[in-house]
Design a protein around this motif. Structure first.
Motif, PDB file in Angstrom:
ATOM      1  N   VAL A 107      30.813  40.571  31.884  1.00 36.93           N
ATOM      2  CA  VAL A 107      31.047  39.126  31.797  1.00 36.93           C
ATOM      3  C   VAL A 107      32.400  38.915  31.138  1.00 36.93           C
ATOM      4  CG1 VAL A 107      30.145  36.916  30.983  1.00 36.93           C
ATOM      5  CG2 VAL A 107      28.565  38.804  31.459  1.00 36.93           C
ATOM      6  N   TRP A 108      33.275  38.138  31.782  1.00 32.11           N
ATOM      7  CA  TRP A 108      34.578  37.875  31.172  1.00 32.11           C
ATOM      8  C   TRP A 108      34.834  36.373  31.083  1.00 32.11           C
ATOM      9  CZ3 TRP A 108      34.018  38.930  36.294  1.00 32.11           C
ATOM     10  CH2 TRP A 108      34.697  38.128  37.203  1.00 32.11           C
ATOM     11  N   ALA A 109      35.539  35.982  30.037  1.00 32.95           N
ATOM     12  CA  ALA A 109      35.836  34.570  29.791  1.00 32.95           C
ATOM     13  C   ALA A 109      37.080  34.160  30.570  1.00 32.95           C
ATOM     14  CB  ALA A 109      36.050  34.322  28.301  1.00 32.95           C
ATOM     15  N   VAL A 110      37.107  32.897  30.983  1.00 32.37           N
ATOM     16  CA  VAL A 110      38.216  32.407  31.804  1.00 32.37           C
ATOM     17  C   VAL A 110      39.409  31.965  30.961  1.00 32.37           C
ATOM     18  CG1 VAL A 110      36.669  31.719  33.667  1.00 32.37           C
ATOM     19  CG2 VAL A 110      37.263  30.064  31.882  1.00 32.37           C
ATOM     20  N   SER A 111      39.262  31.887  29.642  1.00 26.88           N
ATOM     21  CA  SER A 111      40.357  31.434  28.777  1.00 26.88           C
ATOM     22  C   SER A 111      40.141  32.002  27.381  1.00 26.88           C
ATOM     23  CB  SER A 111      40.390  29.905  28.706  1.00 26.88           C
ATOM     24  OG  SER A 111      39.225  29.408  28.054  1.00 26.88           O
ATOM     25  N   ASP A 112      41.178  31.940  26.558  1.00 25.58           N
ATOM     26  CA  ASP A 112      41.046  32.411  25.175  1.00 25.58           C
ATOM     27  C   ASP A 112      40.003  31.606  24.396  1.00 25.58           C
ATOM     28  OD1 ASP A 112      42.829  34.496  25.448  1.00 25.58           O
ATOM     29  OD2 ASP A 112      44.570  33.299  24.849  1.00 25.58           O
ATOM     30  N   PRO A 113      40.007  30.255  24.475  1.00 26.32           N
ATOM     31  CA  PRO A 113      38.951  29.521  23.767  1.00 26.32           C
ATOM     32  C   PRO A 113      37.542  29.891  24.248  1.00 26.32           C
ATOM     33  CG  PRO A 113      40.743  28.043  24.347  1.00 26.32           C
ATOM     34  CD  PRO A 113      41.006  29.337  25.054  1.00 26.32           C
ATOM     35  N   ALA A 114      37.394  30.088  25.568  1.00 26.44           N
ATOM     36  CA  ALA A 114      36.086  30.483  26.093  1.00 26.44           C
ATOM     37  C   ALA A 114      35.678  31.861  25.556  1.00 26.44           C
ATOM     38  CB  ALA A 114      36.106  30.488  27.622  1.00 26.44           C
ATOM     39  N   TRP A 115      36.658  32.742  25.392  1.00 22.29           N
ATOM     40  CA  TRP A 115      36.375  34.062  24.825  1.00 22.29           C
ATOM     41  C   TRP A 115      35.908  33.946  23.376  1.00 22.29           C
ATOM     42  CZ3 TRP A 115      34.682  38.604  24.955  1.00 22.29           C
ATOM     43  CH2 TRP A 115      35.029  39.596  24.037  1.00 22.29           C
ATOM     44  N   ARG A 116      36.519  33.067  22.621  1.00 19.97           N
ATOM     45  CA  ARG A 116      36.105  32.880  21.220  1.00 19.97           C
ATOM     46  C   ARG A 116      34.649  32.429  21.135  1.00 19.97           C
ATOM     47  NH1 ARG A 116      40.472  28.990  18.618  1.00 19.97           N
ATOM     48  NH2 ARG A 116      39.050  29.234  16.821  1.00 19.97           N
ATOM     49  N   TRP A 117      34.218  31.622  22.102  1.00 29.14           N
ATOM     50  CA  TRP A 117      32.814  31.192  22.123  1.00 29.14           C
ATOM     51  C   TRP A 117      31.907  32.289  22.657  1.00 29.14           C
ATOM     52  CZ3 TRP A 117      29.692  30.499  26.503  1.00 29.14           C
ATOM     53  CH2 TRP A 117      28.431  29.947  26.247  1.00 29.14           C
ATOM     54  N   LEU A 118      32.315  32.899  23.775  1.00 25.28           N
ATOM     55  CA  LEU A 118      31.468  33.882  24.452  1.00 25.28           C
ATOM     56  C   LEU A 118      31.183  35.081  23.552  1.00 25.28           C
ATOM     57  CD1 LEU A 118      30.280  34.537  27.373  1.00 25.28           C
ATOM     58  CD2 LEU A 118      32.299  35.981  27.649  1.00 25.28           C
ATOM     59  N   ALA A 119      32.203  35.577  22.862  1.00 26.49           N
ATOM     60  CA  ALA A 119      32.050  36.789  22.054  1.00 26.49           C
ATOM     61  C   ALA A 119      30.992  36.616  20.971  1.00 26.49           C
ATOM     62  CB  ALA A 119      33.391  37.170  21.434  1.00 26.49           C
ATOM     63  N   HIS A 120      30.854  35.408  20.437  1.00 27.42           N
ATOM     64  CA  HIS A 120      29.886  35.168  19.377  1.00 27.42           C
ATOM     65  C   HIS A 120      28.529  34.708  19.912  1.00 27.42           C
ATOM     66  CE1 HIS A 120      32.631  35.592  15.921  1.00 27.42           C
ATOM     67  NE2 HIS A 120      33.553  35.121  16.743  1.00 27.42           N
ATOM     68  N   ARG A 165      24.702  20.894  27.919  1.00 26.79           N
ATOM     69  CA  ARG A 165      23.961  21.887  28.690  1.00 26.79           C
ATOM     70  C   ARG A 165      24.672  22.115  30.015  1.00 26.79           C
ATOM     71  NH1 ARG A 165      20.453  25.375  26.417  1.00 26.79           N
ATOM     72  NH2 ARG A 165      18.844  26.056  27.892  1.00 26.79           N
ATOM     73  N   ALA A 166      25.030  23.370  30.287  1.00 31.85           N
ATOM     74  CA  ALA A 166      25.776  23.667  31.516  1.00 31.85           C
ATOM     75  C   ALA A 166      25.597  25.143  31.856  1.00 31.85           C
ATOM     76  CB  ALA A 166      27.259  23.343  31.330  1.00 31.85           C
ATOM     77  N   PRO A 167      25.860  25.530  33.117  1.00 31.89           N
ATOM     78  CA  PRO A 167      25.758  26.944  33.502  1.00 31.89           C
ATOM     79  C   PRO A 167      26.822  27.788  32.804  1.00 31.89           C
ATOM     80  CG  PRO A 167      25.801  25.514  35.440  1.00 31.89           C
ATOM     81  CD  PRO A 167      26.184  24.668  34.277  1.00 31.89           C
ATOM     82  N   LEU A 168      26.460  29.008  32.436  1.00 33.68           N
ATOM     83  CA  LEU A 168      27.416  29.936  31.845  1.00 33.68           C
ATOM     84  C   LEU A 168      28.610  30.151  32.771  1.00 33.68           C
ATOM     85  CD1 LEU A 168      28.231  32.084  29.730  1.00 33.68           C
ATOM     86  CD2 LEU A 168      26.797  33.711  30.997  1.00 33.68           C
ATOM     87  N   GLY A 169      28.388  30.129  34.081  1.00 33.21           N
ATOM     88  CA  GLY A 169      29.437  30.405  35.047  1.00 33.21           C
ATOM     89  C   GLY A 169      30.572  29.404  35.050  1.00 33.21           C
ATOM     90  N   VAL A 170      30.421  28.273  34.362  1.00 33.92           N
ATOM     91  CA  VAL A 170      31.522  27.317  34.253  1.00 33.92           C
ATOM     92  C   VAL A 170      32.667  27.913  33.443  1.00 33.92           C
ATOM     93  CG1 VAL A 170      32.196  25.051  33.355  1.00 33.92           C
ATOM     94  CG2 VAL A 170      29.987  25.341  34.503  1.00 33.92           C
ATOM     95  N   VAL A 171      32.335  28.778  32.473  1.00 31.38           N
ATOM     96  CA  VAL A 171      33.359  29.303  31.570  1.00 31.38           C
ATOM     97  C   VAL A 171      33.498  30.819  31.646  1.00 31.38           C
ATOM     98  CG1 VAL A 171      33.113  27.390  29.947  1.00 31.38           C
ATOM     99  CG2 VAL A 171      31.721  29.448  29.641  1.00 31.38           C
ATOM    100  N   ALA A 172      32.728  31.480  32.524  1.00 27.78           N
ATOM    101  CA  ALA A 172      32.771  32.934  32.581  1.00 27.78           C
ATOM    102  C   ALA A 172      32.486  33.432  33.987  1.00 27.78           C
ATOM    103  CB  ALA A 172      31.761  33.553  31.602  1.00 27.78           C
ATOM    104  N   GLY A 173      33.133  34.530  34.326  1.00 27.14           N
ATOM    105  CA  GLY A 173      32.816  35.238  35.557  1.00 27.14           C
ATOM    106  C   GLY A 173      31.942  36.435  35.235  1.00 27.14           C
ATOM    107  N   ALA A 174      31.390  37.066  36.265  1.00 26.51           N
ATOM    108  CA  ALA A 174      30.538  38.236  36.047  1.00 26.51           C
ATOM    109  C   ALA A 174      30.556  39.120  37.282  1.00 26.51           C
ATOM    110  CB  ALA A 174      29.099  37.819  35.725  1.00 26.51           C
ATOM    111  N   ARG A 175      30.344  40.384  37.042  1.00 28.15           N
ATOM    112  CA  ARG A 175      30.093  41.327  38.142  1.00 28.15           C
ATOM    113  C   ARG A 175      29.090  42.354  37.647  1.00 28.15           C
ATOM    114  NH1 ARG A 175      34.854  43.180  41.737  1.00 28.15           N
ATOM    115  NH2 ARG A 175      34.257  41.236  42.744  1.00 28.15           N
TER     116      ARG A 175
END
Length: 569
Positions: free
Chosen positions: A485-498, A463-473
């Motif tokens: 919302v954008w992911a800070v890395s390719d692995p984070a993007w693979r998780w975020l997109a789904h 359990r952790a804040p979304l902001g650990v792995v993503a930025g937002a404006r």
């Protein structure tokens, strides 16, 4: 004054366009900083927003000669001579509701301080006469009126309501000889203009990962634009803040919708944007594809919505909920005598148990009322609140004395055919050059969702804040809000997109639970863009919610906790 916007620069060299204002009220010294900090060909300034148009409209009601951003004129008192010495042309939408009046004021100023400049303006955006009841109604024009002024030798160009990006597409079209059919080139300039338009938001201001650099005094951005529409976003050497792919991504997502970013000159495809680092504080933008613009222009209508009043009751210590219930009941009796059209209560639990200060032991109970009848939200309401001073919950007090109520505005978007406006470049010598609408247009349609990346393999989560792995404006468009919302890395993007679906978004942002939420996928940026319809009511001037422009909605989302794969943490 000599400049490079019409092609006098060395062949093949980029056009260097800087920005010195992101809104009416931005840093006053920015114009001087940009003129003295490094080389520029053109300096732009964006002074207009939906709320600003309403403010200027109210100014014009008091004085028909008003209606433009007076700050711009004061900045020119200090800087017009500097721009002349350095051969920098100035392009700004500070003309607001009265570009002709501002152009005349600039000419008068130039004569007084002895700076020989040619001042032109762009008009045709004003549709107020066609919209009875509107304080201001203005179409968003494109950049070809600006281009016409520059091609005819203008040193200063002021406009009314143009798109923010038009301040960049106009000079670029003038410099490189682009025509309305050069869709890819224009789209590249639109994207560069969108990055520049909010000033220091591209150089670390309002940035989720602001701790990555020193943003105490961020420098303003500039774009090096090439003939093919590609650009490099950077800033003057030695200025504060920083430019990286994250700061540029954040601004690209600001106040946008789907993959098609429509404007009067071109529809830019956000899903084709490529960002690459090009050195320290340098980000290259290329690959941008453009399409024919829509057959209609967006117009912003501002009108008086009614009157509002607000009282904030301070509840301290124990029994917060019971105290709130008591004052609601007492005020309810007063409100029932002449009920306002809208009554809203919000209890903000800023209190803590066993608090070390009175302030941190206190919660805020906010009452907001609205009505078309000023009397229903005025002294009667204020008097009822004050009469409770010795007859309500223990510790009764309010943040500030209630007032008599104040008018609020309502913003509406309308659409008119491209040929319904008389887009005109008015030159320094009085000549008027009509700017025809584009011959090639295409209705705006949604882009099918692109394929998603492969999901991350199953594994342990924490359990952790979304902001650990993503930025937002986030930001506002009328009554709607967008959260990029954008992911800070390719692995984070693979998780975020789904994982971050529209349904999950509604769970994390309960205010959006009953509202339409549309998710747009932008794989090139490793980003998702959520558009929440109606969350801002009738727009920023109506002050519908605690954060009326949704500026912090993205940061609220980043603070929400989810089950995030440990491999990302």
């Amino acid at each position: 004054m000599t400049g490079t916007a019409t092609g006098t620069a060395k062949a093949g060299s980029p056009l260097r366009i800087g920005n010195a204002s992101g809104f009416y009220g931005d840093r006053f010294d920015a114009m001087r900083e940009m003129l003295t900090g490094g080389d520029l060909d053109v300096l732009t300034g964006d002074y207009l927003a939906e709320l600003t148009m309403l403010i200027l409209a109210r100014d014009r009601l008091k004085n028909p000669d008003a209606g433009y951003a007076r700050t711009f004129l004061r900045q020119l008192e200090e800087c017009l001579g500097l721009a002349h010495e350095r051969g920098v042309r100035i392009v700004s939408n500070a003309g607001g509701l009265n570009p002709a009046g501002l152009a005349d004021a600039v000419r008068k100023l130039a004569a007084e301080i002895g700076v020989p400049v040619r001042v032109a303006h762009v008009e045709g955006d004003d549709l107020t006469a066609a919209h009875p009841g509107a304080l201001a109604a203005h179409a968003y024009l494109g950049g070809f009126g600006i281009a016409a002024c520059l091609r005819e030798g203008a040193d200063v160009v002021v406009t009314g309501r143009v798109t923010d990006a038009a301040l960049v597409t106009g000079p670029a079209a003038a410099r490189f000889g682009w025509t309305p059919d050069d869709h890819d080139e224009l789209a590249g300039a639109v994207i560069a203009g969108h990055v520049l338009e909010c000033g220091t938001q591209a150089t670390g201001g309002n940035y989720s990962f602001f701790r990555d650099g020193d943003v105490r005094h961020p420098g303003f951005p500039l774009a090096e634009i090439h003939a093919d529409g590609s650009s490099v976003i950077t800033k003057h050497p030695g200025t504060g803040g920083f430019v990286d792919t994250g700061t540029v991504t954040a601004q690209l997502l600001y106040e946008t919708g789907g993959a098609r970013y429509a404007g009067p000159d071109v529809t830019a495809r956000l899903d084709t944007v490529r960002l690459t680092r090009d050195g320290t504080d340098r980000v290259r933008i290329d690959g941008v594809r453009g399409e024919a613009p829509p057959p209609v222009l967006k117009a912003g209508l501002n009108r008086l919505g009614g009157f509002r009043n607000e009282v904030v009751f301070v509840l301290t210590g124990l029994d917060i909920e019971a105290k709130a219930e008591l004052v609601r009941a007492q005020m309810g009796e007063a409100l029932a005598k002449s009920p306002p059209a809208e009554v809203r209560w919000d209890l903000v639990r800023t209190d803590r148990p066993d608090a070390g200060t009175e302030e941190t032991a206190s919660a805020l109970l906010r009452l907001v009322v609205r009505d078309a009848d000023e009397a229903k939200v005025g002294r009667a309401l204020s008097g009822a609140a004050i009469e409770l001073a010795l007859a309500s919950y223990p510790g009764f007090h309010v943040l500030s004395p209630p007032g008599k109520g104040s008018p609020y505005g309502v913003f509406e978007a309308a659409y008119v055919p491209q040929d319904a406006v008389d887009h005109t470049a008015v030159l320094h010598d009085g000549r008027r050059i009509p700017v025809p609408p584009p011959a090639d247009t295409a209705p705006l349609t949604d882009v099918p969702e692109p394929p998603l990346p492969e999901p991350l393999p199953a594994g342990p989560t924490r359990r952790a804040p979304l902001g650990v792995v993503a930025g937002a404006r986030s930001g506002d468009k009328g009554g709607n809000a967008n959260v990029g919302v954008w992911a800070v890395s390719d692995p984070a993007w693979r998780w975020l997109a789904h994982h971050l679906t529209a349904e999950r978004f509604r769970e994390l942002i309960p205010e959006a639970a009953g509202l339409p939420v549309t998710r747009h996928v932008l794989p090139n940026l490793r980003a998702l863009n959520f558009v929440v319809e109606g969350i801002l009511g009738a727009g920023v001037a109506a002050q519908h919610r605690f954060d009326p422009q949704a500026k912090a909605l993205g940061e609220w989302l980043r603070s929400r906790h989810l089950d995030i794969p440990e491999v990302l943490l």
